[in-house]
Design a protein around this motif. Structure first.
Motif, PDB file in Angstrom:
ATOM      1  N   PRO A  85       0.805  -1.328  -0.031  1.00 28.66           N
ATOM      2  CA  PRO A  85       0.099  -0.017   0.071  1.00 28.66           C
ATOM      3  C   PRO A  85       0.747   1.351   0.012  1.00 28.66           C
ATOM      4  CG  PRO A  85      -0.587  -1.308   1.950  1.00 28.66           C
ATOM      5  CD  PRO A  85       0.582  -2.213   0.952  1.00 28.66           C
ATOM      6  N   ALA A  86       1.880   1.218   0.732  1.00 30.16           N
ATOM      7  CA  ALA A  86       2.834   2.385   0.705  1.00 30.16           C
ATOM      8  C   ALA A  86       3.601   2.630  -0.542  1.00 30.16           C
ATOM      9  CB  ALA A  86       3.971   2.434   1.821  1.00 30.16           C
ATOM     10  N   LEU A  87       3.781   1.696  -1.337  1.00 29.82           N
ATOM     11  CA  LEU A  87       4.467   1.995  -2.903  1.00 29.82           C
ATOM     12  C   LEU A  87       3.484   2.754  -3.774  1.00 29.82           C
ATOM     13  CD1 LEU A  87       6.558  -1.069  -3.174  1.00 29.82           C
ATOM     14  CD2 LEU A  87       7.168   1.087  -2.184  1.00 29.82           C
ATOM     15  N   SER A  88       3.897   3.354  -4.706  1.00 33.75           N
ATOM     16  CA  SER A  88       2.833   3.943  -5.797  1.00 33.75           C
ATOM     17  C   SER A  88       2.607   2.790  -6.679  1.00 33.75           C
ATOM     18  CB  SER A  88       3.687   5.285  -6.663  1.00 33.75           C
ATOM     19  OG  SER A  88       4.781   4.600  -7.345  1.00 33.75           O
ATOM     20  N   VAL A  89       1.607   3.045  -7.664  1.00 32.11           N
ATOM     21  CA  VAL A  89       1.369   1.886  -8.766  1.00 32.11           C
ATOM     22  C   VAL A  89       2.406   1.520  -9.711  1.00 32.11           C
ATOM     23  CG1 VAL A  89      -0.248   2.077 -10.730  1.00 32.11           C
ATOM     24  CG2 VAL A  89      -1.211   2.919  -8.982  1.00 32.11           C
ATOM     25  N   ALA A  90       3.179   2.374 -10.065  1.00 32.17           N
ATOM     26  CA  ALA A  90       4.284   2.249 -11.024  1.00 32.17           C
ATOM     27  C   ALA A  90       5.428   1.453 -10.098  1.00 32.17           C
ATOM     28  CB  ALA A  90       4.868   3.533 -11.351  1.00 32.17           C
ATOM     29  N   GLU A  91       5.709   1.798  -8.751  1.00 31.39           N
ATOM     30  CA  GLU A  91       6.622   1.153  -7.878  1.00 31.39           C
ATOM     31  C   GLU A  91       5.904  -0.078  -7.520  1.00 31.39           C
ATOM     32  OE1 GLU A  91       8.407   4.891  -5.240  1.00 31.39           O
ATOM     33  OE2 GLU A  91       6.689   3.913  -4.584  1.00 31.39           O
ATOM     34  N   ASN A  92       4.885  -0.335  -7.464  1.00 36.27           N
ATOM     35  CA  ASN A  92       4.203  -1.979  -7.201  1.00 36.27           C
ATOM     36  C   ASN A  92       4.612  -2.800  -8.467  1.00 36.27           C
ATOM     37  OD1 ASN A  92       2.667  -2.975  -4.906  1.00 36.27           O
ATOM     38  ND2 ASN A  92       2.251  -0.639  -4.936  1.00 36.27           N
ATOM     39  N   LEU A  93       4.331  -2.037  -9.568  1.00 34.85           N
ATOM     40  CA  LEU A  93       4.494  -2.823 -10.804  1.00 34.85           C
ATOM     41  C   LEU A  93       6.082  -3.133 -10.983  1.00 34.85           C
ATOM     42  CD1 LEU A  93       2.737  -4.050 -13.107  1.00 34.85           C
ATOM     43  CD2 LEU A  93       3.448  -1.969 -14.342  1.00 34.85           C
ATOM     44  N   SER A  94       6.858  -2.121 -10.896  1.00 36.54           N
ATOM     45  CA  SER A  94       8.284  -2.415 -10.931  1.00 36.54           C
ATOM     46  C   SER A  94       8.796  -3.478  -9.828  1.00 36.54           C
ATOM     47  CB  SER A  94       8.986  -1.151 -10.650  1.00 36.54           C
ATOM     48  OG  SER A  94       8.945  -0.105 -11.581  1.00 36.54           O
ATOM     49  N   ALA A 124      -0.773   2.764  -3.725  1.00 37.93           N
ATOM     50  CA  ALA A 124      -1.668   1.869  -3.875  1.00 37.93           C
ATOM     51  C   ALA A 124      -2.660   1.616  -2.977  1.00 37.93           C
ATOM     52  CB  ALA A 124      -0.990   0.225  -3.988  1.00 37.93           C
ATOM     53  N   ALA A 125      -2.436   2.345  -1.513  1.00 36.01           N
ATOM     54  CA  ALA A 125      -3.275   2.416  -0.528  1.00 36.01           C
ATOM     55  C   ALA A 125      -4.692   3.109  -1.037  1.00 36.01           C
ATOM     56  CB  ALA A 125      -2.878   3.138   0.649  1.00 36.01           C
ATOM     57  N   PHE A 126      -4.614   4.108  -1.778  1.00 33.55           N
ATOM     58  CA  PHE A 126      -5.675   4.830  -2.232  1.00 33.55           C
ATOM     59  C   PHE A 126      -6.634   4.343  -3.430  1.00 33.55           C
ATOM     60  CE2 PHE A 126      -2.768   7.674  -0.329  1.00 33.55           C
ATOM     61  CZ  PHE A 126      -3.572   8.424   0.727  1.00 33.55           C
ATOM     62  N   LEU A 127      -6.179   3.004  -3.998  1.00 35.91           N
ATOM     63  CA  LEU A 127      -7.056   2.542  -5.100  1.00 35.91           C
ATOM     64  C   LEU A 127      -8.229   2.095  -4.563  1.00 35.91           C
ATOM     65  CD1 LEU A 127      -3.986   0.832  -7.028  1.00 35.91           C
ATOM     66  CD2 LEU A 127      -4.952   2.973  -7.473  1.00 35.91           C
ATOM     67  N   SER A 128      -9.274   1.956  -5.549  1.00 37.34           N
ATOM     68  CA  SER A 128     -10.282   1.097  -5.200  1.00 37.34           C
ATOM     69  C   SER A 128     -10.137  -0.478  -5.437  1.00 37.34           C
ATOM     70  CB  SER A 128     -11.565   1.525  -6.305  1.00 37.34           C
ATOM     71  OG  SER A 128     -11.251   1.175  -7.465  1.00 37.34           O
ATOM     72  N   ALA A 129     -11.062  -1.422  -5.058  1.00 37.55           N
ATOM     73  CA  ALA A 129     -10.955  -2.711  -5.055  1.00 37.55           C
ATOM     74  C   ALA A 129     -10.534  -3.039  -6.904  1.00 37.55           C
ATOM     75  CB  ALA A 129     -12.104  -3.506  -4.812  1.00 37.55           C
ATOM     76  N   GLY A 130     -11.375  -2.414  -7.601  1.00 35.93           N
ATOM     77  CA  GLY A 130     -11.186  -2.523  -9.148  1.00 35.93           C
ATOM     78  C   GLY A 130      -9.933  -2.146  -9.371  1.00 35.93           C
ATOM     79  N   GLN A 131      -9.528  -1.057  -8.982  1.00 34.23           N
ATOM     80  CA  GLN A 131      -8.307  -0.539  -9.568  1.00 34.23           C
ATOM     81  C   GLN A 131      -7.085  -1.355  -8.996  1.00 34.23           C
ATOM     82  OE1 GLN A 131      -8.566   3.656  -7.794  1.00 34.23           O
ATOM     83  NE2 GLN A 131      -8.636   4.367  -9.871  1.00 34.23           N
TER      84      GLN A 131
END
Length: 200
Positions: A85-94, A124-131
């Motif tokens: 959750p603390a990582l960004s979307v791009a960081e999670n993917l990386s 990622a903590a701010f993403l909805s379930a679908g996101q």
């Protein structure tokens, strides 16, 4: 390429979940694994992914990369989204690309393919379930592997997300990949059905 299971038996917690299960899927094919809750759909995917050891029978990938094990040629996408959750979307993917050994990849292209390019810097903590589900699906694009093992892959996706994922699956099959998906809902692509009985 062909993925084959022969005479598979799965025992969990001292209980036989299923026995004598046979299946096969060739390149370009999808199998929808169906059955009631507790029948062994997820267990079958975990057996193929190497996360469980079969109590009997065999699983083999014919025509894959001889230098790699079957699990190393699979994407296993569980029904829970494994995100930090603390990582960004791009960081999670990386992180996943590094962990899975994908080498160089285009994060922007992978995120655009799942409709998340606008949120690449968002934690990622701010993403909805679908996101969150869309971000998990982006892994399938970031690191190419021939076998996709999908557990309830359309969970939390809206209609547009399901259409998007249908396109990703069709593209994967057109490239010679194969898909085994445990599902209670239609996949939105042409697939053969494998029904698992088992006990609850």
């Amino acid at each position: 390429m062909r993925l084959c299971g022969s005479g598979l038996t799965c025992v969990r917690g001292g209980r036989e979940v299923f026995t004598g299960l046979d299946f096969d899927a060739a390149a370009g094919e999808a199998i929808a694994v169906v059955g009631r809750n507790g029948s062994g759909k997820t267990s079958l995917l975990r057996l193929i992914a190497g996360l469980l050891i079969p109590a009997g029978g065999t699983i083999a990938l014919e025509g894959g990369d001889a230098e790699l094990t079957l699990p190393e040629q699979c994407h296993y996408l569980g029904h829970r989204d494994a995100l930090k959750p603390a990582l960004s979307v791009a960081e999670n993917l990386s992180f996943w690309a590094d962990f899975l050994g994908g080498g160089r990849f285009d994060a922007a292209e992978s995120l655009a393919a799942v409709g998340l390019d606008h949120a690449s810097d968002l934690p990622a903590a701010f993403l909805s379930a679908g996101q969150r589900r869309r971000l998990s699906l982006a892994r399938l694009r970031a690191v190419r592997r021939p076998v996709w093992l999908l557990d309830e892959p359309t969970t939390a996706l809206d209609v547009a997300g399901q259409d998007m994922f249908g396109g990703l699956m069709r593209d994967h099959l057109a490239r010679g990949g194969l898909i085994i998906a445990a599902t209670h809902a239609p996949l939105g692509i042409e697939s053969r059905e494998l029904r698992i009985g088992g006990m609850v």
